[in-house]
Design an enzyme around this catalytic site. Structure first.
Site, PDB file in Angstrom:
ATOM      1  N   HIS A 129      -5.472  -4.212  -1.605  1.00  0.00           N
ATOM      2  CA  HIS A 129      -5.212  -3.167  -2.607  1.00  0.00           C
ATOM      3  C   HIS A 129      -5.122  -3.760  -4.010  1.00  0.00           C
ATOM      4  CE1 HIS A 129      -4.610   0.374  -0.014  1.00  0.00           C
ATOM      5  NE2 HIS A 129      -4.169  -0.501   0.876  1.00  0.00           N
ATOM      6  N   SER A 143       0.795  -1.218   0.000  1.00  0.00           N
ATOM      7  CA  SER A 143       0.000   0.000   0.000  1.00  0.00           C
ATOM      8  C   SER A 143       0.834   1.278   0.000  1.00  0.00           C
ATOM      9  CB  SER A 143      -0.950   0.006   1.192  1.00  0.00           C
ATOM     10  OG  SER A 143      -0.212  -0.081   2.395  1.00  0.00           O
ATOM     11  N   LYS A 180     -12.457  -1.028   0.036  1.00  0.00           N
ATOM     12  CA  LYS A 180     -11.656  -0.233  -0.900  1.00  0.00           C
ATOM     13  C   LYS A 180     -12.321  -0.286  -2.287  1.00  0.00           C
ATOM     14  CE  LYS A 180      -7.335  -0.400   1.638  1.00  0.00           C
ATOM     15  NZ  LYS A 180      -7.732  -1.016   2.909  1.00  0.00           N
TER      16      LYS A 180
END
Lengths: 80, 415
Positions: free
Chosen positions: B218, B190, B249
């Site tokens: 991610h 990240s 996310k």
């Protein structure tokens, strides 16, 4: 007997350093300087215990005690 | 114990120390939905200002997508607001089972178990499946939630240098006598935006009989040709034993996470993982939204393709302008400034120009590696990116860092 500090320094460079932080000395702050994170410190403790046939209690294996090669040498000598 | 002046002093001193070290975190209040353009109240108390957001994990721009909102509304109407129970008493609905099945299909795994967050998934999984006879070997840059999970587990732990396959192999040899070995990675890291070498790691795991764990928070939804994640990109789908990921996310951005992988491992989590056993699972309204997100992503790769194109434009623009970037091809694009104060000043100047991006510095990233972490979204239109790029160049000129090397920037500003 090879100097203990040299042996520890050699291990620290091999285990934790890359090209970007190549100027590590006996007094370089390892943990507070961000070279060794406290979670990765475990491999250093294991190395010292195997190399010198000692057992370092977890209570003594603090980030402060492991912060420089010089301090680590003092810690190891306590248990020899 | 009463909340005496002595206790109060202890906390006040600790908070002062955080402030003195320049590490005090302050929330910025957003007066709009999460999107490419948001209204931010900063400094606190000022009138909200419309800015372009280049620091959200809203990679696919689905946080406020109308179809996701409708699905969430329908879920609220049909399955209610809360469960008021943990899963194994009366907290499991048909839609929870449906989501677990759909996530397994999407990731190409055998089974899935939902957790209130990916933080909870990472906190619970290791303790549920490992004992003191085992070892966890993690990349040194894995996410903090994984480190917390490892700390809660009785198995031994060790680490290897970031993405260093020789070092990983040495560690696998060192721990060859352990009952189980688990190699632990993030799919996409990240802070740097680089991708794990999952093909090489999977080969080493096979060679040394180790399990392979990847946190895909991610990556899920947009990495790989059809957005399945890093394992798709690296050609190792089906070879990952444990995947954890988040719905907070790219996959709608609300909340929730999961452990997905080998059937027996998922079942062990169902029996033993404490955040699963002692906490309500994801609320029905969020489950309904995520189900719709997975439908959208399974029908078309349009959004991840747009994200890829936006990322290429952004990386190319910043590189041509003369910024120092971290290498990679993911939508996490760190603009390296090296000096913490410069990163903070740069972020403030960007905000004045209508661009919202945050400076990161030690201890979040290593000493001397301060940066502005930008994150690109499929929700960005070309005019957003052009305006943001223009602002970055203006501020870059102000500090005279364009076309300068790391050495030249640190000579000028320190590190």
């Amino acid at each position: 007997m090879e100097d203990m500090k040299e042996i520890i320094l050699e291990y620290v460079i091999e285990e934790y350093c890359d090209e970007e932080n190549d100027e590590v000395t006996f007094d370089t702050p390892l943990i507070s300087g961000g070279i060794v994170d406290s979670f990765s410190m475990v491999s250093l403790k294991r190395f010292l215990e195997n190399k010198y046939n000692i057992s370092i209690p977890d209570a003594d294996a603090t980030p402060e005690a492991f912060d420089t090669v010089r301090k680590i040498e003092l810690l190891v000598k306590k248990y020899l | 114990m009463a909340y005496s002046n002595k206790v109060k002093e202890i906390y006040k001193n600790q908070l002062s120390a955080i402030q003195d070290a320049g590490l005090f975190k302050q929330e910025r209040f957003i007066h709009s939905s999460q999107a490419a353009e948001i209204e931010v109240e900063f400094p606190t108390g000022s009138a909200p200002k419309k800015v372009i957001n280049v620091c959200a994990n809203n990679y696919l721009g689905l946080s406020s997508h109308p179809e996701v909102l409708k699905a969430a509304h329908d879920g609220l109407d049909q399955r209610g607001y809360g469960m008021s129970s943990v899963r194994f008493i009366c907290g499991t609905q048909d839609i929870h089972r449906e989501l677990e099945k759909k996530v397994s299909e999407f990731l190409g795994t055998e089974d899935t178990i939902l957790f209130p967050s990916c933080m909870d998934a990472n906190a619970g999984v290791f303790e549920a499946i490992l004992t003191s006879e085992d070892v966890m070997i993690s990349d040194r840059l894995v996410h903090a939630s994984i480190i917390d999970g490892m700390r809660l587990c009785a198995a031994q732990h060790d680490t290897f240098k970031h993405s260093d396959m020789d070092h990983l192999e040495k560690k696998l040899q060192l721990h060859s006598n352990k009952r189980l070995k688990v190699v632990i990675n993030d799919g996409v890291y990240s802070m740097d935006g680089d991708t794990a070498k999952l093909d090489e790691i999977a080969a080493l795991c096979e060679k040394y009989d180790a399990l392979l764990f990847v946190d895909e928070s991610h990556s899920s939804g947009f990495i790989g040709k059809t957005g399945r994640g890093t394992h798709e990109k690296c050609g190792v789908m089906g070879k990952i034993d444990i995947i954890t990921t988040t719905f907070g996310k790219a996959l709608g951005g609300a909340s929730g996470g999961c452990v997905s992988g080998r059937k027996e491992i998922v079942e062990m989590c169902r029996q033993k993982a404490r955040p699963y056993l002692f906490s309500n699972t994801i609320a029905p309204v969020v489950v309904s939204g995520v189900l719709r997100v997975l439908d959208i992503l399974s029908q078309s790769t349009e959004r991840r393709d747009k994200l890829e194109a936006n990322t290429k434009f952004w990386r190319k623009g910043l590189t041509e302008a003369g910024f120092v970037l971290k290498d990679g091809d993911t939508p996490i694009v760190p603009v390296m400034l090296f000096n913490a104060k410069l990163a903070q000043d740069f972020s403030r100047d960007l905000f004045d120009l209508g661009i919202y991006a945050i400076g990161f510095f030690f201890p979040v990233v290593p000493q001397g590696a301060a940066r502005i972490r930008t994150q690109i979204s499929a929700g960005h239109e070309m005019h957003h990116l052009e305006k943001a790029l223009d602002a970055f160049i203006k501020v870059g000129k102000k500090y005279d860092i364009l076309g300068k090397t790391k050495q030249e920037i640190t000579d000028k500003y320190g590190c």
